[in-house]
Design an enzyme around this catalytic site. Structure first.
Site, PDB file in Angstrom:
ATOM      1  N   ASP A 181       0.828  -1.214   0.000  1.00 23.82           N
ATOM      2  CA  ASP A 181       0.000   0.000   0.000  1.00 23.82           C
ATOM      3  C   ASP A 181       0.861   1.263   0.000  1.00 23.82           C
ATOM      4  OD1 ASP A 181      -1.433  -2.254   0.907  1.00 23.82           O
ATOM      5  OD2 ASP A 181      -2.890  -1.010   1.953  1.00 23.82           O
ATOM      6  N   HIS A 183      -1.096   4.482  -0.572  1.00 24.96           N
ATOM      7  CA  HIS A 183      -2.125   5.379  -0.034  1.00 24.96           C
ATOM      8  C   HIS A 183      -1.790   6.861  -0.216  1.00 24.96           C
ATOM      9  CE1 HIS A 183      -5.134   2.713   1.483  1.00 24.96           C
ATOM     10  NE2 HIS A 183      -4.257   2.002   2.182  1.00 24.96           N
ATOM     11  N   ASP A 210      -4.085  -0.477  -3.417  1.00 22.19           N
ATOM     12  CA  ASP A 210      -4.217   0.665  -2.506  1.00 22.19           C
ATOM     13  C   ASP A 210      -3.197   1.754  -2.831  1.00 22.19           C
ATOM     14  OD1 ASP A 210      -6.268  -0.721  -1.378  1.00 22.19           O
ATOM     15  OD2 ASP A 210      -5.521  -0.633   0.675  1.00 22.19           O
ATOM     16  N   ASP A 213      -6.193   7.145  -1.857  1.00 24.66           N
ATOM     17  CA  ASP A 213      -6.920   7.424  -0.607  1.00 24.66           C
ATOM     18  C   ASP A 213      -5.964   7.731   0.546  1.00 24.66           C
ATOM     19  OD1 ASP A 213      -9.577   7.414  -1.366  1.00 24.66           O
ATOM     20  OD2 ASP A 213      -9.836   5.267  -1.049  1.00 24.66           O
ATOM     21  N   ARG A 214      -6.482   8.502   1.468  1.00 24.68           N
ATOM     22  CA  ARG A 214      -5.830   8.879   2.726  1.00 24.68           C
ATOM     23  C   ARG A 214      -4.704   9.899   2.540  1.00 24.68           C
ATOM     24  NH1 ARG A 214      -6.971   3.326   4.532  1.00 24.68           N
ATOM     25  NH2 ARG A 214      -8.583   3.508   6.122  1.00 24.68           N
ATOM     26  N   ASN A 242      -8.442  -2.969  -2.242  1.00 23.75           N
ATOM     27  CA  ASN A 242      -9.816  -2.664  -1.836  1.00 23.75           C
ATOM     28  C   ASN A 242     -10.127  -1.175  -1.911  1.00 23.75           C
ATOM     29  OD1 ASN A 242      -8.074  -2.415   0.547  1.00 23.75           O
ATOM     30  ND2 ASN A 242      -9.942  -2.041   1.693  1.00 23.75           N
ATOM     31  N   HIS A 243      -9.107  -0.325  -2.083  1.00 23.06           N
ATOM     32  CA  HIS A 243      -9.354   1.113  -2.224  1.00 23.06           C
ATOM     33  C   HIS A 243      -9.423   1.556  -3.683  1.00 23.06           C
ATOM     34  CE1 HIS A 243      -9.301   2.909   1.867  1.00 23.06           C
ATOM     35  NE2 HIS A 243      -8.779   1.730   2.158  1.00 23.06           N
ATOM     36  N   HIS A 294      -3.939  -8.640  -2.894  1.00 19.09           N
ATOM     37  CA  HIS A 294      -3.944  -7.527  -1.953  1.00 19.09           C
ATOM     38  C   HIS A 294      -4.291  -7.945  -0.525  1.00 19.09           C
ATOM     39  CE1 HIS A 294      -4.204  -3.475  -0.473  1.00 19.09           C
ATOM     40  NE2 HIS A 294      -5.393  -3.757   0.048  1.00 19.09           N
ATOM     41  N   ARG A 380     -13.108  -5.568  10.032  1.00 20.58           N
ATOM     42  CA  ARG A 380     -13.293  -4.789   8.807  1.00 20.58           C
ATOM     43  C   ARG A 380     -14.721  -4.869   8.281  1.00 20.58           C
ATOM     44  NH1 ARG A 380      -8.269  -3.353   6.391  1.00 20.58           N
ATOM     45  NH2 ARG A 380      -6.511  -4.702   6.916  1.00 20.58           N
ATOM     46  N   HIS A 407      -2.359  -4.686   2.579  1.00 23.71           N
ATOM     47  CA  HIS A 407      -3.659  -4.465   3.225  1.00 23.71           C
ATOM     48  C   HIS A 407      -3.589  -4.099   4.706  1.00 23.71           C
ATOM     49  CE1 HIS A 407      -7.975  -4.636   3.224  1.00 23.71           C
ATOM     50  NE2 HIS A 407      -8.100  -5.770   3.860  1.00 23.71           N
ATOM     51  N   ASP A 583     -25.751  13.232  -5.125  1.00 19.46           N
ATOM     52  CA  ASP A 583     -25.318  14.420  -5.859  1.00 19.46           C
ATOM     53  C   ASP A 583     -24.564  13.982  -7.114  1.00 19.46           C
ATOM     54  OD1 ASP A 583     -24.566  17.021  -6.566  1.00 19.46           O
ATOM     55  OD2 ASP A 583     -22.812  16.992  -5.259  1.00 19.46           O
ATOM     56  N   ASP A 585     -24.300  15.083 -10.073  1.00 21.54           N
ATOM     57  CA  ASP A 585     -23.613  16.063 -10.918  1.00 21.54           C
ATOM     58  C   ASP A 585     -22.472  16.771 -10.184  1.00 21.54           C
ATOM     59  OD1 ASP A 585     -25.001  17.633  -9.155  1.00 21.54           O
ATOM     60  OD2 ASP A 585     -25.953  18.892 -10.678  1.00 21.54           O
ATOM     61  N   GLU A 594     -34.704  16.200  -1.175  1.00 20.67           N
ATOM     62  CA  GLU A 594     -33.791  15.055  -1.258  1.00 20.67           C
ATOM     63  C   GLU A 594     -33.169  14.760   0.102  1.00 20.67           C
ATOM     64  OE1 GLU A 594     -31.846  15.019  -5.696  1.00 20.67           O
ATOM     65  OE2 GLU A 594     -31.278  16.648  -4.348  1.00 20.67           O
ATOM     66  N   ASP A 623     -30.134  26.079   5.367  1.00 20.27           N
ATOM     67  CA  ASP A 623     -30.495  26.669   4.071  1.00 20.27           C
ATOM     68  C   ASP A 623     -30.424  28.184   4.228  1.00 20.27           C
ATOM     69  OD1 ASP A 623     -31.444  27.258   1.566  1.00 20.27           O
ATOM     70  OD2 ASP A 623     -33.534  26.739   2.015  1.00 20.27           O
ATOM     71  N   ASN A 625     -29.617  30.793   2.371  1.00 16.26           N
ATOM     72  CA  ASN A 625     -30.216  31.751   1.435  1.00 16.26           C
ATOM     73  C   ASN A 625     -31.667  31.418   1.091  1.00 16.26           C
ATOM     74  OD1 ASN A 625     -29.852  29.505  -0.100  1.00 16.26           O
ATOM     75  ND2 ASN A 625     -28.569  30.482  -1.674  1.00 16.26           N
ATOM     76  N   ASP A 627     -33.132  29.070  -0.567  1.00 15.12           N
ATOM     77  CA  ASP A 627     -33.451  28.735  -1.960  1.00 15.12           C
ATOM     78  C   ASP A 627     -33.940  27.301  -2.118  1.00 15.12           C
ATOM     79  OD1 ASP A 627     -31.153  27.314  -1.489  1.00 15.12           O
ATOM     80  OD2 ASP A 627     -30.119  27.956  -3.317  1.00 15.12           O
ATOM     81  N   SER A 629     -32.314  24.618  -1.249  1.00 16.41           N
ATOM     82  CA  SER A 629     -31.191  23.681  -1.390  1.00 16.41           C
ATOM     83  C   SER A 629     -30.212  23.901  -0.248  1.00 16.41           C
ATOM     84  CB  SER A 629     -30.475  23.877  -2.727  1.00 16.41           C
ATOM     85  OG  SER A 629     -31.336  23.593  -3.804  1.00 16.41           O
ATOM     86  N   GLU A 634     -21.119  21.882   3.651  1.00 19.15           N
ATOM     87  CA  GLU A 634     -21.147  22.909   4.694  1.00 19.15           C
ATOM     88  C   GLU A 634     -21.979  22.450   5.884  1.00 19.15           C
ATOM     89  OE1 GLU A 634     -19.465  25.771   4.941  1.00 19.15           O
ATOM     90  OE2 GLU A 634     -18.410  25.089   3.148  1.00 19.15           O
TER      91      GLU A 634
END
Length: 658
Positions: A181, A183, A210, A213-214, A242-243, A294, A380, A407, A583, A585, A594, A623, A625, A627, A629, A634
């Site tokens: 790994d 990482h 791996d 990530d991290r 696995n990553h 792995h 795990r 691993h 999400d 997009d 949602e 929310d 503002n 709107d 959403s 945040e």
């Protein structure tokens, strides 16, 4: 005569005094040596405890990640009924690999401006491009999205031609280097290449999963490996870990890294990357004697089956196959949750069968243990623990002598177990904290015993003393353990009070340790850790509320009940992943509708004891503002731990604030 005699006596006394001084010096040296050995042993024990904390919490997080697959099945059965117009969500999780435009059509739309001063690659790639890439990354340049996409498309073409399990050979003049790994730790890869040389026809490598990530430089490591693969396709071998999985990347940082570095084209990069993952080989066999995978084995591991499965159908190892309605031949462990088969437009021919999926899960997620047999990997949540008898059985069945796997982080960068038949190699040094572990790679020579090379990247020219390194590692481990305690404070207090029948506020050490383990399930040496976590009176009893004396929870919204704050903090990683899946997009925003639908399903599936009205109220406040959403990223930032350090070296205060 007398004078001469006295002189002789004087010499004798002088020698005697010297001998006595020498004996005292030796005794003093032995005392100092024994003290130092004891001191060093105690430091090493503290370091081991800290590493145990890091690893236990890491595995608990991975267990939560595996359990998310239950929720995704549940969500698709329920959420999609109310949102049938969103087939992209279904395809995102379970669908067959999407067919994208050819590289030329996709890449030519992205211009590289004259102002770009990073590496400029020339296709077909050569050794010069590897050198350009390495030098650019050493100067912390970011490779332009045009080249990233081009490399991913070309790498996919090459990977598609490779077998599930590669067969390679050493020779008297050619050793093979195996790395574990990485990482996202680019400095470790640079150090490996500095010590061992770059990959080439004379210097082949196997990177055992791996890569990402991290760490902060996952895309750089991936680009170096894939560019090198394109230059030396017969001498650089990449196994899937696995990553190498888009759902793992959502939790452990690679998705965030891509979207941060490639704001404009991040979505396209992630989509192509998902396909590249599916085409990575799942193993390597060296000299028909050494198996490199792995994770590990199970008692049902079938290498013949693994040779012939359609590996590209494994979109995510966290998502099991969808059963067809009324299909009694498919043993689908998730089907009981959703109330029947999932009705989607996904074709079963685009998926692995259940027993094929389980085979891949086992080789990517399993860990060796000294106990005989094969039993569920509860730490795990995926794969199994396999004993030395299982190792011998599988190796003998396929006429193999050795299993090399990765691993698991090891203090020395490697570990040998199962009577020398299993080697773990881990190449990311300082994995949990600077100084926490060494990295290693191993060399496989022609008919020779594997040779280990250890190293440790250090940022300072003068390494800190051992006690400073251990103190830093230990403090960091205690901090993340306290974070886990914050997330389960209500449950812990309830468990403590069940044992405290006299309402004294005190528990015995064994009662406190039992309560901690029963709630947190981290398999830690609680008795040894108690001195860092709680106050003990003169009779050895523990003031159990002192478990939280250095922890403050500051509510981000005054009207919100503290149980909700605790719950959202506890599940923040899971909620973040689910948000990112919805999400589609990558806008960073989801509608209030949602969010409410997602939360109600999450609450129902996980049995979270929080009123919907409380969450609605909190979401409305987020929310800002008005709107309709919310920026969910945040939203979750309102529930994070801030560590406040005391200059007098008192225990750290943890503040939950906005």
């Amino acid at each position: 005569m007398n004078t001469h005699y006295s002189e002789d006596m004087g010499c004798g006394n002088s020698s005697l005094r010297k001998d006595r001084r020498s004996e005292k010096a030796i005794r003093a040296a032995m005392i100092i040596q024994n003290w130092y050995r004891g001191y060093s042993t105690r430091l090493k024990a503290r370091q081991r405890y800290a590493l145990t904390i890091f690893q236990s919490i890491e595995y608990a997080d991975e267990q939560g990640q595996m359990q998310l697959s239950n929720f995704f099945s549940f969500m698709l059965e329920n959420y999609t009924k109310a949102h049938e117009e969103e087939p992209e969500l279904i395809t995102r999780l379970f669908g067959s690999n999407l067919q994208y435009k050819d590289r030329e059509d996709y890449v030519k739309m992205i211009d590289v401006p004259d102002s770009y001063n990073g590496p400029r690659l020339q296709f077909p790639l050569t050794f010069t491009d590897i050198d350009l890439l390495l030098e650019g990354f050493k100067q912390q340049k970011i490779l332009h999205a045009h080249y990233v996409l081009a490399v991913l498309f070309e790498a996919k073409k090459v990977l598609m031609q490779m077998p599930n399990i590669s067969h390679i050979k050493t020779s008297p003049s050619k050793e093979i280097t195996v790395c574990g790994d990485l990482h996202g730790k680019l400095d470790d890869l640079f150090l490996i290449f500095y010590k061992n040389g770059l990959p080439s026809g004379e210097n082949p490598y196997v990177f055992n999963g791996d890569f990402v990530d991290r760490g902060k430089n996952s895309i750089e490591i991936l680009m170096i490996l894939l560019v090198t693969l394109l230059v030396y396709p017969n001498d650089l071998h990449l196994n899937r870990g696995n990553h190498e999985d888009f759902l793992m990347n959502l939790r452990y940082g690679f998705t965030k890294e891509i979207m941060h570095k490639y704001k404009l084209y991040g979505k396209q990069i992630l989509k192509i990357l998902e396909e590249v993952y599916t085409w990575l080989p799942i193993g390597t066999i060296v000299d028909n004697e050494i198996l490199i995978i792995h994770g590990g084995l199970s008692e049902s591991t079938d290498l013949n089956l693994l040779h012939r499965i359609e590996r590209n159908k494994m979109k995510s190892v966290l998502m099991p196959p969808i059963p067809s309605d009324g299909d009694s031949t498919t043993d689908f462990r998730m089907s009981k949750i959703g109330g029947g088969g999932l009705r989607t437009n996904v074709s079963l021919s685009d998926q692995l069968l259940q027993h094929e999926w389980e085979q891949v899960i086992d080789i990517l997620w399993s860990d060796p243990r000294s106990k005989r047999g094969c039993y569920p990997n509860k730490s795990r949540g995926g794969g199994c623990y396999f004993g030395p008898d299982v190792t011998s059985k599988i190796l003998n069945k396929y006429h193999l002598k050795l299993l090399i796997r990765s691993h698991e982080c090891k203090p020395d960068g490697y570990e040998v177990c199962h009577d020398g038949k299993v080697i773990t190699v881990f190449s990311a040094s300082n994995y949990y904290e600077e100084g926490s572990n060494r990295g290693a790679y191993l060399k496989l020579g022609y008919s020779m015993v594997p040779r280990f090379v250890q190293y440790q990247v250090t940022k300072s020219t003068c390494p800190r003393p051992l006690y400073q390194r251990v103190s830093t590692i230990e403090s960091s481990a205690i901090r993340i353990l306290k974070e886990r305690m914050i997330a389960r404070k209500t449950d812990l207090v309830h468990a403590f009070e069940l044992h405290d029948r006299s309402k004294s506020g005190r528990l015995s050490l064994s009662q406190w340790a039992f309560s901690m383990e029963s709630i947190l399930e981290l398999n830690l040496p609680w008795r040894s850790l108690s001195s860092r976590l709680v106050n003990t009176d003169k009779d050895g009893n523990i003031d159990y509320m002192s478990s939280f004396q250095d922890v403050q929870i500051q509510k981000p919204v005054k009207e919100v009940h503290s149980t909700l704050i605790e719950t959202l903090y506890r599940y923040r990683s899971d909620l973040h992943i689910i948000f990112n899946v919805i999400d589609t997009d990558h806008s960073g925003m989801i509608s209030m509708e949602e969010f409410r639908a997602m939360w109600k399903l999450f609450k129902k599936h996980y049995g979270v004891p929080v009123d919907d009205s409380q969450v609605d109220e909190l979401a409305n406040k987020m929310d800002l503002n008005k709107d309709g959403s919310i920026d969910f990223n945040e939203f979750l930032k309102a529930f994070h731990v801030v560590h406040k350090f005391d200059t007098s070296h008192k225990p750290d205060k943890l503040v939950l604030e906005d």
